[in-house]
Design a protein around this motif. Structure first.
Motif, short mmCIF file in Angstrom:
data_model
loop_
_atom_site.label_atom_id
_atom_site.label_comp_id
_atom_site.label_asym_id
_atom_site.label_seq_id
_atom_site.Cartn_x
_atom_site.Cartn_y
_atom_site.Cartn_z
N LYS A 78 0.73 -2.92 0.72
CA LYS A 78 1.85 -3.74 0.26
C LYS A 78 1.40 -5.19 0.07
CE LYS A 78 5.04 -0.52 0.59
NZ LYS A 78 5.57 0.13 -0.56
N ALA A 79 0.47 -5.65 0.89
CA ALA A 79 -0.04 -7.02 0.75
C ALA A 79 -0.78 -7.18 -0.57
CB ALA A 79 -0.95 -7.36 1.93
N THR A 80 -1.55 -6.16 -0.98
CA THR A 80 -2.24 -6.21 -2.26
C THR A 80 -1.24 -6.19 -3.40
OG1 THR A 80 -4.16 -5.10 -1.33
CG2 THR A 80 -3.93 -5.03 -3.72
N LEU A 81 -0.22 -5.35 -3.29
CA LEU A 81 0.83 -5.32 -4.31
C LEU A 81 1.50 -6.67 -4.43
CD1 LEU A 81 2.61 -1.91 -3.54
CD2 LEU A 81 0.81 -2.35 -5.19
N LEU A 82 1.83 -7.27 -3.29
CA LEU A 82 2.50 -8.56 -3.29
C LEU A 82 1.66 -9.64 -3.95
CD1 LEU A 82 4.93 -10.30 -2.40
CD2 LEU A 82 3.72 -10.68 -0.24
N SER A 83 0.39 -9.73 -3.58
CA SER A 83 -0.46 -10.78 -4.15
C SER A 83 -0.69 -10.57 -5.64
CB SER A 83 -1.77 -10.89 -3.40
OG SER A 83 -2.55 -9.73 -3.55
N THR A 84 -0.87 -9.32 -6.06
CA THR A 84 -1.07 -9.03 -7.48
C THR A 84 0.17 -9.40 -8.28
OG1 THR A 84 -2.61 -7.24 -6.98
CG2 THR A 84 -1.59 -7.22 -9.16
N LEU A 85 1.33 -8.98 -7.83
CA LEU A 85 2.57 -9.27 -8.55
C LEU A 85 2.90 -10.75 -8.51
CD1 LEU A 85 4.68 -6.17 -7.48
CD2 LEU A 85 3.53 -6.55 -9.66
N SER A 116 10.58 -5.40 -3.60
CA SER A 116 11.84 -5.40 -2.87
C SER A 116 11.68 -6.26 -1.62
CB SER A 116 12.24 -3.98 -2.48
OG SER A 116 11.35 -3.48 -1.51
N ASP A 117 12.79 -6.73 -1.07
CA ASP A 117 12.74 -7.54 0.15
C ASP A 117 12.07 -6.78 1.28
OD1 ASP A 117 13.99 -9.60 -1.16
OD2 ASP A 117 15.97 -9.18 -0.34
N LYS A 118 12.34 -5.49 1.37
CA LYS A 118 11.75 -4.66 2.42
C LYS A 118 10.22 -4.61 2.28
CE LYS A 118 11.75 0.08 4.13
NZ LYS A 118 12.27 1.42 3.93
N ASP A 119 9.74 -4.41 1.04
CA ASP A 119 8.29 -4.35 0.82
C ASP A 119 7.63 -5.70 1.07
OD1 ASP A 119 8.35 -1.67 0.26
OD2 ASP A 119 8.35 -1.92 -1.92
N VAL A 120 8.33 -6.79 0.74
CA VAL A 120 7.79 -8.13 1.01
C VAL A 120 7.65 -8.34 2.52
CG1 VAL A 120 8.26 -10.61 0.86
CG2 VAL A 120 8.59 -9.16 -1.14
N THR A 121 8.64 -7.90 3.28
CA THR A 121 8.58 -8.02 4.74
C THR A 121 7.40 -7.22 5.29
OG1 THR A 121 10.97 -8.30 4.85
CG2 THR A 121 9.86 -7.65 6.88
N ILE A 122 7.20 -6.02 4.78
CA ILE A 122 6.07 -5.20 5.22
C ILE A 122 4.75 -5.87 4.85
CG2 ILE A 122 4.85 -3.01 4.82
CD1 ILE A 122 7.67 -1.75 4.44
#
Length: 163
Positions: A78-85, A116-122
């Motif tokens: 999820k951290a990789t997804l967050l930084s990429t997006l 999503s907020d949930k994925d950002v928290t994760i």
């Protein structure tokens, strides 16, 4: 392998220069942004950035969520997804103000590069480090995490210094 779009390459070079000169980003950050843009271009098969729309962002986000890490074979974290997006959102938001792109890209289309907020928290959750594991195992501090420097000091063999 996607073919390179010359217009995309020029605008990416301008964006990297902007990140370094105006935003003060270092080389490691630029490398991460370049990797994020490369993932997007691979997914869109090198389409011109002027053709960007929200459907492309949604499709890319879904594809990225299913992607696997080349080294481990597991899904991307999820951290990789967050930084990429996050990198892509910032890039397209910057791109939307440039002449030649204003009429093609809407600012709010870049917002579709969000989790999503949930994925950002994760993604932002801190993993427990070696310090808390070693503290709990040795029983020191009553099983509570101890500072990393102290854990590192405990883990190192003690050398006797003649006094």
């Amino acid at each position: 392998m996607t073919k390179h779009n010359a217009a995309n390459e020029r605008i990416k070079r301008d964006y990297f220069r902007y990140l370094v000169e105006a935003r003060g980003r270092d080389e490691a950050t630029i490398d991460g942004v370049a990797k994020s843009l490369a993932r997007f271009e691979e997914a869109t098969r090198g389409r011109d950035f002027k053709r960007f729309n929200r459907e492309m962002a949604v499709a890319f986000k879904a594809r990225l969520a299913q992607a696997h890490n080349a080294r481990t074979g597991e899904r991307l974290s999820k951290a990789t997804l967050l930084s990429t997006l996050r990198d892509l959102r910032a890039f397209f938001f910057w791109l939307a103000h440039l002449p030649g792109y204003k009429s093609h890209i809407r600012y709010d289309d870049a917002d579709y590069f969000n989790l999503s907020d949930k994925d950002v928290t994760i993604a932002r959750a801190r993993r427990t480090g070696l310090a808390s594991i070693s503290a709990g195992a040795s029983g020191s501090a009553g099983g509570l995490p101890i500072p990393r420097a102290a854990a590192r000091q405990q883990a190192l063999p003690q050398t006797h210094q003649p006094g």
